[in-house]
Design a protein around this motif. Structure first.
Motif, mmCIF file in Angstrom:
data_model
loop_
_atom_site.group_PDB
_atom_site.id
_atom_site.type_symbol
_atom_site.label_atom_id
_atom_site.label_comp_id
_atom_site.label_asym_id
_atom_site.label_seq_id
_atom_site.Cartn_x
_atom_site.Cartn_y
_atom_site.Cartn_z
ATOM 1 N N MET A 1 -3.261 43.703 113.599
ATOM 2 C CA MET A 1 -1.843 43.758 113.940
ATOM 3 C C MET A 1 -1.016 43.053 112.866
ATOM 4 S SD MET A 1 0.024 42.192 117.233
ATOM 5 C CE MET A 1 -1.152 42.994 118.278
ATOM 6 N N CYS A 2 0.211 43.552 112.656
ATOM 7 C CA CYS A 2 1.097 42.922 111.685
ATOM 8 C C CYS A 2 1.796 41.750 112.375
ATOM 9 C CB CYS A 2 2.125 43.948 111.228
ATOM 10 S SG CYS A 2 3.139 43.378 109.899
ATOM 11 N N VAL A 3 1.689 40.543 111.828
ATOM 12 C CA VAL A 3 2.284 39.383 112.508
ATOM 13 C C VAL A 3 3.440 38.813 111.697
ATOM 14 C CG1 VAL A 3 0.193 38.709 113.731
ATOM 15 C CG2 VAL A 3 0.598 37.866 111.420
ATOM 16 N N ARG A 4 4.295 38.035 112.398
ATOM 17 C CA ARG A 4 5.419 37.406 111.707
ATOM 18 C C ARG A 4 4.892 36.375 110.719
ATOM 19 N NH1 ARG A 4 10.263 36.289 115.717
ATOM 20 N NH2 ARG A 4 10.556 34.615 114.247
ATOM 21 N N VAL A 5 5.437 36.366 109.516
ATOM 22 C CA VAL A 5 5.015 35.379 108.520
ATOM 23 C C VAL A 5 6.263 34.766 107.902
ATOM 24 C CG1 VAL A 5 2.836 36.514 107.953
ATOM 25 C CG2 VAL A 5 4.910 37.170 106.751
ATOM 26 N N GLU A 6 6.080 33.718 107.149
ATOM 27 C CA GLU A 6 7.225 33.096 106.488
ATOM 28 C C GLU A 6 7.844 34.073 105.503
ATOM 29 O OE1 GLU A 6 7.298 30.212 108.780
ATOM 30 O OE2 GLU A 6 8.645 30.052 107.054
ATOM 31 N N ARG A 7 9.180 33.959 105.292
ATOM 32 C CA ARG A 7 9.899 34.873 104.415
ATOM 33 C C ARG A 7 9.220 34.960 103.045
ATOM 34 N NH1 ARG A 7 14.518 37.534 104.508
ATOM 35 N NH2 ARG A 7 15.541 37.924 102.540
ATOM 36 N N LEU A 8 9.076 36.190 102.569
ATOM 37 C CA LEU A 8 8.495 36.528 101.278
ATOM 38 C C LEU A 8 6.994 36.254 101.185
ATOM 39 C CD1 LEU A 8 11.370 35.593 98.814
ATOM 40 C CD2 LEU A 8 10.853 37.779 99.888
ATOM 41 N N THR A 9 6.371 35.845 102.299
ATOM 42 C CA THR A 9 4.911 35.770 102.324
ATOM 43 C C THR A 9 4.413 37.138 102.761
ATOM 44 O OG1 THR A 9 5.077 33.511 103.058
ATOM 45 C CG2 THR A 9 2.927 34.573 103.297
ATOM 46 N N LEU A 236 11.304 43.089 120.050
ATOM 47 C CA LEU A 236 12.695 43.340 120.425
ATOM 48 C C LEU A 236 13.574 42.217 119.871
ATOM 49 C CD1 LEU A 236 12.105 44.460 124.122
ATOM 50 C CD2 LEU A 236 12.618 45.922 122.155
ATOM 51 N N ALA A 237 14.881 42.465 119.841
ATOM 52 C CA ALA A 237 15.846 41.486 119.315
ATOM 53 C C ALA A 237 15.422 41.007 117.930
ATOM 54 C CB ALA A 237 15.992 40.313 120.283
ATOM 55 N N GLU A 238 14.914 41.934 117.133
ATOM 56 C CA GLU A 238 14.439 41.602 115.782
ATOM 57 C C GLU A 238 15.092 42.565 114.784
ATOM 58 O OE1 GLU A 238 13.247 39.120 114.477
ATOM 59 O OE2 GLU A 238 11.133 39.249 113.921
ATOM 60 N N PRO A 239 16.411 42.377 114.500
ATOM 61 C CA PRO A 239 17.085 43.302 113.575
ATOM 62 C C PRO A 239 16.560 43.179 112.150
ATOM 63 C CG PRO A 239 18.572 41.520 114.237
ATOM 64 C CD PRO A 239 17.313 41.347 115.033
ATOM 65 N N VAL A 240 16.440 44.319 111.497
ATOM 66 C CA VAL A 240 15.971 44.338 110.103
ATOM 67 C C VAL A 240 17.175 44.194 109.184
ATOM 68 C CG1 VAL A 240 15.005 45.885 108.343
ATOM 69 C CG2 VAL A 240 13.893 45.662 110.569
ATOM 70 N N SER A 241 17.075 43.288 108.214
ATOM 71 C CA SER A 241 18.217 43.078 107.315
ATOM 72 C C SER A 241 17.976 43.674 105.935
ATOM 73 C CB SER A 241 18.539 41.590 107.209
ATOM 74 O OG SER A 241 17.369 40.889 106.865
ATOM 75 N N CYS A 242 16.719 43.870 105.533
ATOM 76 C CA CYS A 242 16.478 44.516 104.236
ATOM 77 C C CYS A 242 15.068 45.088 104.183
ATOM 78 C CB CYS A 242 16.684 43.530 103.081
ATOM 79 S SG CYS A 242 15.392 42.296 102.959
ATOM 80 N N ILE A 243 14.908 46.091 103.326
ATOM 81 C CA ILE A 243 13.570 46.650 103.081
ATOM 82 C C ILE A 243 13.368 46.624 101.572
ATOM 83 C CG2 ILE A 243 12.074 48.685 103.284
ATOM 84 C CD1 ILE A 243 13.727 49.514 105.736
ATOM 85 N N GLU A 244 12.310 45.963 101.132
ATOM 86 C CA GLU A 244 12.041 45.885 99.693
ATOM 87 C C GLU A 244 10.748 46.635 99.392
ATOM 88 O OE1 GLU A 244 11.844 41.669 99.285
ATOM 89 O OE2 GLU A 244 13.992 41.430 99.657
ATOM 90 N N ALA A 255 13.318 40.745 108.512
ATOM 91 C CA ALA A 255 14.101 40.674 109.742
ATOM 92 C C ALA A 255 15.140 39.571 109.600
ATOM 93 C CB ALA A 255 13.180 40.398 110.916
ATOM 94 N N ALA A 256 16.247 39.722 110.361
ATOM 95 C CA ALA A 256 17.321 38.729 110.277
ATOM 96 C C ALA A 256 16.822 37.348 110.686
ATOM 97 C CB ALA A 256 18.487 39.164 111.149
ATOM 98 N N SER A 257 15.761 37.301 111.497
ATOM 99 C CA SER A 257 15.209 36.009 111.939
ATOM 100 C C SER A 257 14.554 35.252 110.785
ATOM 101 C CB SER A 257 14.161 36.252 113.029
ATOM 102 O OG SER A 257 13.074 36.977 112.479
ATOM 103 N N GLY A 258 14.355 35.926 109.648
ATOM 104 C CA GLY A 258 13.701 35.274 108.515
ATOM 105 C C GLY A 258 12.258 35.718 108.360
ATOM 106 N N ALA A 259 11.734 36.431 109.354
ATOM 107 C CA ALA A 259 10.350 36.908 109.261
ATOM 108 C C ALA A 259 10.266 38.114 108.321
ATOM 109 C CB ALA A 259 9.852 37.308 110.641
ATOM 110 N N VAL A 260 9.104 38.286 107.684
ATOM 111 C CA VAL A 260 8.868 39.449 106.819
ATOM 112 C C VAL A 260 7.647 40.195 107.350
ATOM 113 C CG1 VAL A 260 8.269 40.246 104.495
ATOM 114 C CG2 VAL A 260 9.790 38.292 104.787
ATOM 115 N N TYR A 261 7.766 41.513 107.474
ATOM 116 C CA TYR A 261 6.652 42.345 107.932
ATOM 117 C C TYR A 261 6.291 43.260 106.768
ATOM 118 C CZ TYR A 261 8.409 40.705 112.420
ATOM 119 O OH TYR A 261 8.838 39.921 113.457
#
Ligand SMILES: Cc1cc2nc3c(=O)[nH]c(=O)nc-3n(C[C@H](O)[C@H](O)[C@H](O)COP(=O)(O)OP(=O)(O)OC[C@H]3O[C@@H](n4cnc5c(N)ncnc54)[C@H](O)[C@@H]3O)c2cc1C
Length: 264
Positions: A1-9, A236-244, A255-261
């Motif tokens: 499963m894809c899990v929440r990680v620190e931004r840019l990790t 849910l409640a996890e808006p995406v702010s950018c896709i790189e 995600a706007a929360s700071g998480a990266v998937y």
């Protein structure tokens, strides 16, 4: 499963779907059914996008779609996999529908006789519609408005098509792409084809379940059933702010929360 990680990790997973509306949920469900590790990120606090239902004083309120057409085998397959077939209700396709024009209600014609008796269109417009069934269009006809108007005239487009597409798509016919709004008709006729021969051809070949259907518990049922199948893969409640896109072709979805998937 894809899990929440620190931004840019970078955390590897197979696929990320942005948005848990009907399109996103259908994509995620088929990816998950094929054994692909998928994560769905949804900005709202509930799945379903516009296809959602609310209960109010015992009434069922659909916030968007309330019916679906029976031609899509993919949708029937999804309903079967989700064990929702008992919830499907066939709607009365001949039930009266009305268009409000200049303060008057006009019944939408249900057949050829109804059509000629109806006060919805002027006699000239009715003959233009009949003639339009055999009339070729133009390669420039891309919008619903252009496509309909060239064949059936302005009055028919304004009096029948505009209220109809307004009700279905909550948009106007000038801004709707014909190929996407009416894919079957477009496939049969394209931009310039004649309507009558293609309709007769499709009637003789048949195919698909006809009619219009609804879900007893509302469209929210469908969204909730897919959501429960996805379980913790849906955020849910996890808006995406950018896709790189990484140099290796992988996707990093922020995600706007700071998480990266991230995908492979
Ligand atoms: C009033 C109305 C009536 C309709 N009636 C019918 C009908 O009877 N039959 C029918 O077949 N169709 C009907 N439709 C059309 C149908 O609702 C749409 O075709 C369908 O909802 C489109 O699905 P979608 O997944 O593409 O988009 P949406 O339903 O809009 O879902 C998009 C999802 O993406 C999420 N999202 C957006 N941006 C982000 C982001 N940055 N990060 C994370 N999530 C994000 C949104 O929150 C939303 O949940 C109707 C539409 C309306 C408005």
């Amino acid at each position: 499963m894809c899990v929440r990680v620190e931004r840019l990790t970078v955390k590897h997973c197979d696929a990320v779907v942005v948005g848990a509306g009907p399109a996103g949920l259908a994509a995620a469900e088929s990816l998950a059914s094929a054994g692909i590790d998928v994560t769905v990120l949804e900005a709202a606090s509930h799945p379903g996008g516009r296809a959602w239902s609310e209960r109010w004083k015992g009434y069922l309120l659909e916030t968007g779609p309330h019916t679906f057409r029976g031609e899509s085998e993919a949708l029937w397959g999804l309903l079967e996999r989700l064990e929702l077939m008992d919830e499907v209700e066939a709607m009365d396709g001949r039930a009266a529908r009305y268009i409000l024009r200049q303060g008057r209600l006009f019944r939408v014609p249900n057949g050829p006789l109804d059509f000629f008796m109806s006060g919805l269109l002027s006699p000239g417009s009715k003959w233009q519609v009949v003639w339009g069934l055999m009339k070729a269009g133009s390669l420039e006809d891309r919008s619903v408005a252009q496509w309909m108007e060239r064949r059936f005239g302005t009055e028919f487009r304004r009096s029948v098509i505009d209220p109809m597409v307004g009700g279905i798509f909550a948009s106007d016919s000038e801004n709707l792409d014909m190929a996407r709004a009416f894919p079957k008709l477009w496939q049969r006729t394209g931009a310039s084809g004649r309507v009558l021969p293609s309709v007769l051809r499709s009637a003789s070949t048949g195919g698909g379940r006809r009619g219009v259907y609804a879900l007893r518990g509302g469209f929210g049922q469908l969204a909730e059933a897919v959501a429960s199948r996805l379980g913790s893969q849906l955020h849910l409640a996890e808006p995406v702010s950018c896709i790189e896109v990484g140099s290796d072709g992988s996707y990093h979805v922020c995600a706007a929360s700071g998480a990266v998937y991230s995908t492979h």
